[in-house]
Scaffold this motif. Structure first.
Motif: not given
Length: 508
Positions: A410-411, A417, A436, A438-439, A453-454, A457, A470, A472
């Motif tokens: 989890q960022p 990030t 991943l 969401d941030i 956003n994730s 990444l 990803h 969410s």
């Protein structure tokens, strides 16, 4: 060096604390339930202060304080404030708009300070051991506090994490020793008054605060200068730390790892490490060691036992201790070496300290095994920086040797990030699959949130040839893992946010 370590040790052994300036003072804590705040409250109680506080979320810390006679309000409206209060302390999480804070400054005109300032005032009256660094602060602080406790030194400590073997993250001890985690964010560690300062490493982080690595190095340089001339600095040997300490006149001990025979007294490695992650310990062969002045602790790596490192610790070229860790990872062996060095600086025999550190089982959310699902091992970790992720995944591979190592990361914070996205994209090499959510937004403006956003990444990670996706929300991640996990797998949930809930949901 202007003074030798033996002189420092001798003085620390005989140093005593006079009566506290806070004896008889009325001190109110806004947000008293946190580990650090409650720890300071207990220490001030023992110093003779009269403590009150507020905490919207009562916990075991507030229960303990209430049992000791502390009045605690659940509402932060200022009902326990009065003109008789001498000082109000608030956590960094309490904003200026907080009603209780506003009542303190506007209605009663009470002097109000933040937690970091209070931590420094309490440390000023004790022999402070302040542990700083971008990575490893909590673990190294906990190792020191645990070793001192096991060696009957009964220290006070405030650690930024729960330590099951110590009964929590803070304690008010009977001795003059005070171990505290020194956080560099917002330069809060500049409020401290350490007699002994540790700098584990210096890496690119909190760039929203510092702007550049040069700014971070300067901040650690300023922190090192808080140590008095008769104090001691204990440091890891990455290049940024060496730069921060290049001009210091304080006594310095450098700690490092090697894979071959120890070198002569007064030598150490200036260890730069992996260029992609300069603060991950990269043990050198003895032939790579460079001669330098100063005291040194050199730990020679031995064969691991049950996935945990072992080593021989040399002080000034002589064998001082042997150590076998109960926690995985070479990075923890350098943390342990620094902990032994700190214990030695206050008069503890290195072998006694090493024996104690060897039985240390970790801080909560640091490679913590939380259970199993479908015979897969579920681990949780606080790592939220590329260097930490890289070191933790490597340690998990070495410890468990899994068929698949699945990482749910989890960022934490949009600005981190965005500013470190290239490093994040390259740090998962030991993972089989990366997922991943969401941030987790912290201190992020709308502008920050709009820039990264994730999914971005994940795309970077895939460009490096790895399997990443990803998802969410937590619910689809849990459902995916329920259908995927099987015996031989290790799942690690990583991040400083609430990603730990995923592992707990699977185990429950």
């Amino acid at each position: 060096m202007p003074r030798n370590v033996e002189q420092v040790v001798s003085e620390l052994r005989t140093e005593s604390r006079s009566a506290s300036q806070f004896a008889g003072k009325r001190i109110h804590f806004i947000g008293i339930g946190g580990s650090g705040m409650s720890g300071l409250a207990r220490m001030l109680l023992d110093d003779g202060a009269i403590i009150t506080g507020s905490e919207p979320n009562p916990n075991s810390q507030t229960f303990d304080l209430t049992h000791r006679g502390v009045k605690i309000s659940r509402d932060q409206l200022g009902e326990l404030l009065s003109p008789e209060i001498d000082l109000v302390v608030r956590t960094a999480a309490v904003p200026n708009s907080n009603p209780e804070y506003q009542t303190a400054i506007n209605r009663y005109r009470i002097k109000t300070i933040k937690y970091a300032e209070m931590l420094g005032l309490v440390m000023r009256e004790r022999t402070g051991i302040a542990v700083s660094g971008t990575h490893g602060k909590s673990t190294t602080s906990a190792m020191i506090a645990y070793a001192l406790d096991r060696c009957a030194a009964d220290p006070s400590f405030v650690i930024g994490g729960t330590v099951p073997q110590l009964g929590g993250g803070s304690h008010s001890g009977k001795s003059n020793l005070f171990v505290a985690e020194a956080c560099e964010y917002d330069r809060s560690f500049h409020n401290l008054h350490p007699k002994i300062a540790l700098i584990t490493n210096i890496d690119r982080d909190h760039l929203d605060c510092y702007g550049s690595i040069e700014g971070i190095i300067q901040s650690f340089k300023d922190f090192a200068n808080l140590v008095p001339p008769d104090g001691l600095i204990i440091a890891g040997d990455d290049a940024n730390v060496v730069q921060a300490l290049a001009e210091t006149t304080r006594p310095v001990e450098i700690c490092t790892l090697i894979r071959s025979e120890p070198v002569a007294a007064g030598s150490h490695v200036l260890m730069g490490g992996d260029p992609a992650s300069p603060s991950v310990p990269q043990p050198k062969e003895a032939s790579q060691l460079q001669h330098s002045h100063g005291y040194t602790w050199i730990t020679k790596l031995l064969a691991p036992v049950n996935g945990c490192c072992a080593g021989e610790i040399f002080y000034k070229g002589k064998l001082a201790a042997k150590i076998q860790l109960s926690v995985a990872g070479e990075h923890n062996l350098i943390n342990a070496t620094m902990a032994v060095a700190a214990c030695h600086a206050v008069g503890i025999d290195p072998q006694r300290a090493a024996d104690a550190v060897g039985t240390f089982t970790g801080v909560d959310r640091r490679m913590t095994e939380v259970g199993r699902f479908n015979d897969a091992i579920i681990v949780d970790d606080y790592g939220h920086h590329p260097t930490e992720i890289r070191a933790t995944l490597k340690a998990l591979r070495e410890k468990y040797q899994p068929n698949r190592l699945i990482c749910v990361f989890q960022p934490h914070q949009a600005s981190r990030t965005r500013l470190l996205i290239d490093e994040f994209a390259a740090c998962f090499s030991d993972a089989t699959e990366i997922i991943l959510p969401d941030i987790y937004y912290v201190r992020d403006s709308d502008a920050d949130r709009s820039q990264v956003n994730s999914a971005q990444l994940v795309a970077r990670i895939k460009n490096n040839g790895q399997s990443a996706r990803h998802l969410s929300g937590f619910e689809p991640i849990v459902e995916h893992l329920r259908s995927e996990l099987r015996g031989g797998d290790v799942l690690v949930t990583m991040g400083a946010g609430n990603v730990w809930e995923i592992g707990r949901e699977l185990v429950d």
